[in-house]
Design a protein around this motif. Structure first.
Motif, PDB file in Angstrom:
ATOM      1  N   LEU A   1       0.838  -1.205   0.000  1.00 40.37           N
ATOM      2  CA  LEU A   1       0.000   0.000   0.000  1.00 40.37           C
ATOM      3  C   LEU A   1       0.871   1.253   0.000  1.00 40.37           C
ATOM      4  O   LEU A   1       0.652   2.195  -0.762  1.00 40.37           O
ATOM      5  CB  LEU A   1      -0.919   0.008   1.238  1.00 40.37           C
ATOM      6  N   TYR A   2       1.892   1.249   0.885  1.00 39.37           N
ATOM      7  CA  TYR A   2       2.772   2.428   0.981  1.00 39.37           C
ATOM      8  C   TYR A   2       3.407   2.744  -0.387  1.00 39.37           C
ATOM      9  O   TYR A   2       3.539   3.909  -0.771  1.00 39.37           O
ATOM     10  CB  TYR A   2       3.880   2.206   2.008  1.00 39.37           C
ATOM     11  N   ALA A   3       3.792   1.655  -1.092  1.00 42.84           N
ATOM     12  CA  ALA A   3       4.482   1.857  -2.377  1.00 42.84           C
ATOM     13  C   ALA A   3       3.537   2.414  -3.443  1.00 42.84           C
ATOM     14  O   ALA A   3       3.979   2.768  -4.535  1.00 42.84           O
ATOM     15  CB  ALA A   3       5.091   0.538  -2.862  1.00 42.84           C
ATOM     16  N   SER A   4       2.245   2.466  -3.135  1.00 36.52           N
ATOM     17  CA  SER A   4       1.290   2.954  -4.131  1.00 36.52           C
ATOM     18  C   SER A   4       0.809   4.373  -3.842  1.00 36.52           C
ATOM     19  O   SER A   4      -0.011   4.894  -4.588  1.00 36.52           O
ATOM     20  CB  SER A   4       0.081   2.022  -4.185  1.00 36.52           C
ATOM     21  N   ILE A   5       1.261   4.972  -2.773  1.00 38.09           N
ATOM     22  CA  ILE A   5       0.686   6.278  -2.392  1.00 38.09           C
ATOM     23  C   ILE A   5       1.546   7.447  -2.887  1.00 38.09           C
ATOM     24  O   ILE A   5       1.234   8.063  -3.901  1.00 38.09           O
ATOM     25  CB  ILE A   5       0.404   6.314  -0.869  1.00 38.09           C
ATOM     26  N   LEU A   6       2.655   7.746  -2.205  1.00 43.76           N
ATOM     27  CA  LEU A   6       3.473   8.877  -2.647  1.00 43.76           C
ATOM     28  C   LEU A   6       3.999   8.707  -4.078  1.00 43.76           C
ATOM     29  O   LEU A   6       3.997   9.672  -4.856  1.00 43.76           O
ATOM     30  CB  LEU A   6       4.631   9.127  -1.663  1.00 43.76           C
ATOM     31  N   PRO A   7       4.435   7.497  -4.481  1.00 41.15           N
ATOM     32  CA  PRO A   7       4.916   7.337  -5.864  1.00 41.15           C
ATOM     33  C   PRO A   7       3.880   7.778  -6.903  1.00 41.15           C
ATOM     34  O   PRO A   7       4.230   8.434  -7.891  1.00 41.15           O
ATOM     35  CB  PRO A   7       5.210   5.840  -5.968  1.00 41.15           C
ATOM     36  N   ILE A   8       2.607   7.465  -6.688  1.00 43.78           N
ATOM     37  CA  ILE A   8       1.578   7.882  -7.645  1.00 43.78           C
ATOM     38  C   ILE A   8       1.543   9.411  -7.751  1.00 43.78           C
ATOM     39  O   ILE A   8       1.455   9.976  -8.844  1.00 43.78           O
ATOM     40  CB  ILE A   8       0.189   7.351  -7.214  1.00 43.78           C
ATOM     41  N   VAL A   9       1.607  10.062  -6.598  1.00 40.90           N
ATOM     42  CA  VAL A   9       1.516  11.526  -6.575  1.00 40.90           C
ATOM     43  C   VAL A   9       2.719  12.140  -7.296  1.00 40.90           C
ATOM     44  O   VAL A   9       2.577  13.047  -8.127  1.00 40.90           O
ATOM     45  CB  VAL A   9       1.432  12.040  -5.117  1.00 40.90           C
ATOM     46  N   LEU A  10       3.918  11.601  -6.995  1.00 40.52           N
ATOM     47  CA  LEU A  10       5.117  12.172  -7.623  1.00 40.52           C
ATOM     48  C   LEU A  10       5.112  11.931  -9.130  1.00 40.52           C
ATOM     49  O   LEU A  10       5.498  12.797  -9.909  1.00 40.52           O
ATOM     50  CB  LEU A  10       6.378  11.572  -6.990  1.00 40.52           C
ATOM     51  N   TYR A  11       4.635  10.748  -9.546  1.00 40.49           N
ATOM     52  CA  TYR A  11       4.562  10.523 -10.989  1.00 40.49           C
ATOM     53  C   TYR A  11       3.577  11.499 -11.627  1.00 40.49           C
ATOM     54  O   TYR A  11       3.822  12.008 -12.731  1.00 40.49           O
ATOM     55  CB  TYR A  11       4.182   9.071 -11.338  1.00 40.49           C
ATOM     56  N   ALA A  12       2.457  11.763 -10.917  1.00 41.25           N
ATOM     57  CA  ALA A  12       1.463  12.701 -11.457  1.00 41.25           C
ATOM     58  C   ALA A  12       2.099  14.073 -11.693  1.00 41.25           C
ATOM     59  O   ALA A  12       1.740  14.793 -12.629  1.00 41.25           O
ATOM     60  CB  ALA A  12       0.274  12.814 -10.516  1.00 41.25           C
ATOM     61  N   ILE A  13       3.070  14.440 -10.854  1.00 38.68           N
ATOM     62  CA  ILE A  13       3.712  15.756 -11.003  1.00 38.68           C
ATOM     63  C   ILE A  13       4.758  15.742 -12.118  1.00 38.68           C
ATOM     64  O   ILE A  13       4.823  16.645 -12.941  1.00 38.68           O
ATOM     65  CB  ILE A  13       4.365  16.182  -9.662  1.00 38.68           C
TER      66      ILE A  13
ATOM     67  N   ILE B   1      12.482  10.601 -15.568  1.00 39.49           N
ATOM     68  CA  ILE B   1      12.470  11.461 -14.383  1.00 39.49           C
ATOM     69  C   ILE B   1      11.213  11.198 -13.555  1.00 39.49           C
ATOM     70  O   ILE B   1      11.265  11.109 -12.327  1.00 39.49           O
ATOM     71  CB  ILE B   1      12.614  12.931 -14.805  1.00 39.49           C
ATOM     72  N   GLY B   2      10.073  11.030 -14.227  1.00 41.46           N
ATOM     73  CA  GLY B   2       8.826  10.735 -13.513  1.00 41.46           C
ATOM     74  C   GLY B   2       8.911   9.435 -12.720  1.00 41.46           C
ATOM     75  O   GLY B   2       8.559   9.380 -11.535  1.00 41.46           O
ATOM     76  N   LEU B   3       9.431   8.376 -13.374  1.00 45.43           N
ATOM     77  CA  LEU B   3       9.543   7.096 -12.678  1.00 45.43           C
ATOM     78  C   LEU B   3      10.600   7.162 -11.589  1.00 45.43           C
ATOM     79  O   LEU B   3      10.459   6.546 -10.531  1.00 45.43           O
ATOM     80  CB  LEU B   3       9.902   5.986 -13.673  1.00 45.43           C
ATOM     81  N   GLY B   4      11.666   7.905 -11.849  1.00 48.20           N
ATOM     82  CA  GLY B   4      12.707   8.069 -10.837  1.00 48.20           C
ATOM     83  C   GLY B   4      12.151   8.748  -9.599  1.00 48.20           C
ATOM     84  O   GLY B   4      12.385   8.306  -8.467  1.00 48.20           O
ATOM     85  N   ALA B   5      11.369   9.815  -9.810  1.00 45.15           N
ATOM     86  CA  ALA B   5      10.759  10.524  -8.670  1.00 45.15           C
ATOM     87  C   ALA B   5       9.845   9.578  -7.907  1.00 45.15           C
ATOM     88  O   ALA B   5       9.836   9.571  -6.663  1.00 45.15           O
ATOM     89  CB  ALA B   5       9.983  11.732  -9.187  1.00 45.15           C
TER      90      ALA B   5
ATOM     91  N   ALA C   1      -4.233  13.711 -12.348  1.00 42.68           N
ATOM     92  CA  ALA C   1      -4.900  13.925 -11.067  1.00 42.68           C
ATOM     93  C   ALA C   1      -5.640  12.666 -10.635  1.00 42.68           C
ATOM     94  O   ALA C   1      -5.780  12.406  -9.431  1.00 42.68           O
ATOM     95  CB  ALA C   1      -5.868  15.096 -11.163  1.00 42.68           C
ATOM     96  N   ALA C   2      -6.118  11.854 -11.602  1.00 46.44           N
ATOM     97  CA  ALA C   2      -6.764  10.585 -11.253  1.00 46.44           C
ATOM     98  C   ALA C   2      -5.836   9.775 -10.358  1.00 46.44           C
ATOM     99  O   ALA C   2      -6.279   9.143  -9.386  1.00 46.44           O
ATOM    100  CB  ALA C   2      -7.108   9.805 -12.521  1.00 46.44           C
ATOM    101  N   GLY C   3      -4.539   9.795 -10.670  1.00 45.25           N
ATOM    102  CA  GLY C   3      -3.570   9.084  -9.856  1.00 45.25           C
ATOM    103  C   GLY C   3      -3.532   9.627  -8.437  1.00 45.25           C
ATOM    104  O   GLY C   3      -3.472   8.869  -7.464  1.00 45.25           O
ATOM    105  N   ALA C   4      -3.557  10.936  -8.323  1.00 47.95           N
ATOM    106  CA  ALA C   4      -3.509  11.547  -6.989  1.00 47.95           C
ATOM    107  C   ALA C   4      -4.726  11.125  -6.180  1.00 47.95           C
ATOM    108  O   ALA C   4      -4.629  10.839  -4.976  1.00 47.95           O
ATOM    109  CB  ALA C   4      -3.431  13.057  -7.120  1.00 47.95           C
ATOM    110  N   PHE C   5      -5.905  11.081  -6.815  1.00 47.51           N
ATOM    111  CA  PHE C   5      -7.106  10.661  -6.081  1.00 47.51           C
ATOM    112  C   PHE C   5      -6.998   9.193  -5.677  1.00 47.51           C
ATOM    113  O   PHE C   5      -7.438   8.801  -4.600  1.00 47.51           O
ATOM    114  CB  PHE C   5      -8.365  10.884  -6.927  1.00 47.51           C
TER     115      PHE C   5
END
Lengths: 575, 575
Positions: free
Chosen positions: B57-69, B309-313, B345-349
């Motif tokens: 679960l943890y691996a799916s939270i912040l990574p999604i947001v950073l990729y969205a950015i 860069i997105g995947l790295g973030a 943004a779908a990812g962030a939600f």
């Protein structure tokens, strides 16, 4: 029929049949000259490899005979050579202490491994692998090795105990021992070096000015190193210089080559495997280029795979008779050729001469100073050093320059094994990088011809509704996406285009990844209402495309010539 | 100007500006569907990686947001995926014992290293390196990984303690533990597996036959895994099956992702470097192909270097919040896309949904049987397995077939790292081998045209006094001698030839080694009284030749078109 097949693998059966007295006397003279040159050289290269001097003689006897039987070059002279001796020292130095019995056994084993590798490469016809050593890498490696070898011999000229396998290590060690310099050694060695340089450059013209004929003057020049050996040995013996710290060769056994066996210790074999492969390949490349150069002069043919077997047999010979890795040497082969060697029998006679030397002459070299041998090596290898390759590579291609510069720097700075491996890997990487972004030219019709050329370089005719591109490279996995990116970036700029023609005359292969990419391009163009055509696809490429669905799904046509595509599309209504 | 440059590196600045209510509701719906699908999947992939379920679960939270950015794909959903989780297990299993704190730290560190590598590759624009993973190698690797993953989960279905990272190891270990099978676990897991297969294949048509609309039926299908989780968890809790040996997930902390740091232990970093590079490249290739597939459907553009860069973030996000290596997953991205996600943004939600799950829902999965998670994984990965690539590669090209077969066999037999590395090296070696012996065609004039083709494939006009050949390949070090051998073997057969024309239309490069070889050919031909001409040499190649002496020394001429060479030589007296 049967005998000609056999003689392909044992070339002696071919030339042995027609051997006569005239060939014999030519071969005997060449053998005499080469023998005189080889005695000091063999002793010196043993010293370079960190081995007892007699091993240099042993490595020149049976290997020469075996090469004469199995090799294809008529002039190649096999034995210890500078670069391979340096590589032997580097490899064996990693597994044993110089001067120990283990060190000599490791060198003998290395010859055996190298022999086995060469024979296997020959049997499996892998001679083409040597082509992956590009010319710039070889040139850079040989030059850097020459510098390393000359530097490694400075300690013998100075009479100090330096060490190291890379240039910084050697220089640092030399500087650290500078206070221990033996001046007598230095004067003796320095004089020998200067004399040998003069022999090389000035002796022949000098003799000719004295009225000696050119041929005799040339042959006398080849005896120069022997003269240096005789004079310095006599000086040491007469003046007792060894008591003043001049290092001498000392006792050398008086014997024919002994029977030896390689070690079968698994750890040792494992440690020596990578160096053995490198030594085999480098030795083969050096030897084959000498052999081809000489064969071309007499319109003879060299079979690379048979050469592998000849060199492999020579190295196996070395391993069973107390030798170390050998290969075809440049200087001795040229001397052999110039001296008129007609058949490989000249090599066999040289072997007999060296066997006589090993049996009877070794007591005479007791007082031979090591500094003289070092001088022989230095003068020999400095002719290998040629930094001009840097300049010519730079002006021709930056990629080739990068490969040669990296090979030189890494060989000097990190040793022979790292240097040559890095050179090979870098050349391959640069080639892959270049092919991963092929040149793509937009082409148009050259006026009054049926010929199409780059619109940027030639005055050509084009049409706004169709785009013709020539891809200058095979399409394969590393550039499969490149074409897609190029094409759509180009089409975005120009929405009047209705037809795209890919000219395939320079596409030498389309692999499976590139096929997928072409299918994707076809589909994407279809969505954009643009047809995709192919022209001048070559036979082997078309054959392969026919085995997939691609040509069925193609929205456009396959044209034999680009001119047909051009005419066909010009007559179409342009909607 | 400045803001558009910034938005190139931070794409959110581009799409964020025009975000409105319509986009918001589309994104929210997509996020809900993906969240429901991701909860069991995240837990399952953590299990596959050998990690505690909450890390999924943890691996799916912040990574999604950073990729969205930072990412460029509008539909890509980032998180743990099957193949990367398997590679994580293989890499971390070599440095730590599963279930220990060291194991989790190593996985967190691996995410950090992978993130750093991806960002560096992006900054240095090295995205093209991924192209060296050919399509057959990727397809073979994914198929073999699917088999490995499914096999690795059999132990959870059977309730035994097997282990291993290769197929033979796993099968041997499973067979050795067959007597310990827990039948209750097997019935539960087997039923869940069959149910999930039915969900995938038969549920949607079944619901539609019941009168449910296609869209709703599709969305309900995505909740299938959640249904399996709920039912099996309820069964275990209600009947107390855990007391009968059914392994359950147990206590999972109720918390937002914790703040974690990668290890800076040099030994650990050294051990993980090679796997980290492989995981980065494989993850990038998987992600970019999903992103490009989806972007093509909406005519959007993916920038490979920005994707790095997105995947790295995203991976750096994982390392600081208790996650493990993540990438863009195929199934979740397709679901996200199909559910109508319009912007990142779908990812962030989705991330918010998963954070809520991590905070409030974890107590509910205490009784979740591991066999259900294993069933989820098995059903998901079997869709990756596709051996048909073997057949299509075989029919198209034996070289491509060799690469795919070797990749599959070595991945199954020696693990993921050996498999994919060997596949890449083998593809490159096969390419080099092919280019080392280019196709050479003897060409003649096609009647009534100015076009020249292979004399063996077309009815063409030739002339006994001149030989025209087209070399279908770049001339470089690996084939420099090949041309020489070909040419002289050809000339020996036919001594009426006075002129040789090399058609250079398919020669895309001539490197320094090949230049030396051409010079040698020119000299040898001159000795044989044969002139060497060049025709249709391309611009970049001619430019380079002009920087050497070759064109000055050339015995013949350089013709713009081959037809000109043909006419010129036909009009000459043929001596």
């Amino acid at each position: 029929m049967k005998s000609s097949r056999l003689s392909r693998f044992v070339p002696i059966l071919a030339w042995g049949r027609s051997y006569d007295r005239q060939l014999l006397s030519a071969d005997l003279l060449a053998a005499l000259i080469v023998t005189i040159m080889l005695i000091p050289q063999s002793l010196a290269y043993a010293l370079l490899a960190g081995l007892p001097p007699e091993m240099g003689l042993y490595a020149s006897i049976l290997p020469i005979v075996l090469y004469a039987i199995f090799g294809t070059s008529r002039a190649l002279a096999v034995g210890p050579v500078a670069v391979v001796s340096l590589m032997t020292a580097a490899a064996v130095g990693q597994v044993a202490e110089a001067g120990t019995a283990g060190y000599a056994i490791a060198a003998i084993t290395l010859a055996g491994m190298s022999g086995a590798i060469l024979v296997l490469m020959g049997v499996f016809r892998l001679g083409f692998l040597a082509n992956f050593l590009s010319h710039p890498v070889i040139a850079g490696f040989i030059t850097a090795s020459g510098v390393l070898i000359a530097t490694s011999q400075l300690k013998h000229l100075l009479g100090v105990a330096a060490h190291g396998h890379t240039l910084p290590e050697m220089l640092q060690s030399l500087v650290a021992h500078l206070d221990e310099v033996n001046w007598l050694t230095f004067v003796l060695g320095g004089a020998a070096t200067l004399f040998l340089f003069w022999v090389r450059k000035g002796m022949k013209p000098f003799l000719m000015r004295l009225g000696v004929g050119a041929a005799l003057a040339g042959n006398l020049t080849k005896a120069g190193p022997v003269l240096a050996v005789v004079v310095t040995t006599a000086l040491v013996a007469g003046l007792g210089l060894q008591a003043h710290g001049v290092k001498i060769v000392g006792e050398v056994p008086q014997s024919l080559p002994p029977f030896t066996l390689p070690s079968l210790n698994i750890t040792l074999l494992g440690d020596l495997l990578a160096p053995a492969i490198l030594i085999s390949v480098i030795g083969f490349v050096e030897s084959i280029s000498v052999a081809q150069t000489l064969a071309a002069k007499k319109r003879q043919r060299i079979d690379p795979d048979q050469e592998l077997i000849g060199l492999g047999a020579a190295n196996l010979g070395a391993t069973f008779t107390g030798g170390f890795p050998v290969t075809g040497g440049f200087s001795r082969s040229v001397v052999n050729f110039d001296a008129g060697a007609e058949t490989p029998a000249a090599g066999a006679f040289t072997a007999i001469g060296l066997a006589i030397a090993a049996l009877f002459l070794t007591p005479l070299i007791f007082f031979l100073p090591k500094a003289t041998l070092a001088a022989t090596i230095i003068v020999a290898v400095l002719s290998l050093v040629d930094f001009s390759i840097l300049k010519s590579a730079w002006s021709y291609s930056k990629a080739d320059f990068t490969a040669v510069a990296a090979t030189i720097l890494l060989t000097l700075g990190m040793g022979v094994e790292v240097g040559v491996s890095a050179g090979v890997i870098l050349s391959i990487a640069l080639f892959l990088y270049k092919t991963s972004r092929p040149h793509i030219a937009e082409i148009g019709l050259v006026k009054d011809t049926e010929h199409f050329r780059n619109i940027l370089r030639h005055d050509v005719e084009t049409h706004p509704h169709f785009l013709a591109i020539r891809i200058d490279g095979s399409l394969y996995f590393a550039n499969a996406r490149f074409l897609e990116d190029y094409l759509f970036a180009r089409l975005v700029k120009d929405d009047s285009i209705r037809d795209v023609v890919i000219n395939g005359i320079a596409i030498n292969e389309i692999d499976f990844s590139a096929l997928e990419s072409l299918e994707a391009i076809n589909t994407r163009l279809k969505d954009m209402d643009i047809r995709l055509h192919l022209s001048e696809m070559k036979g082997p490429v078309t054959d392969r495309l026919k085995r997939s669905h691609f040509l069925d799904d193609l929205t456009g046509q396959l044209f034999l010539t680009h001119y047909q595509a051009h005419c066909h599309l010009r007559n179409l209504p342009t909607s």
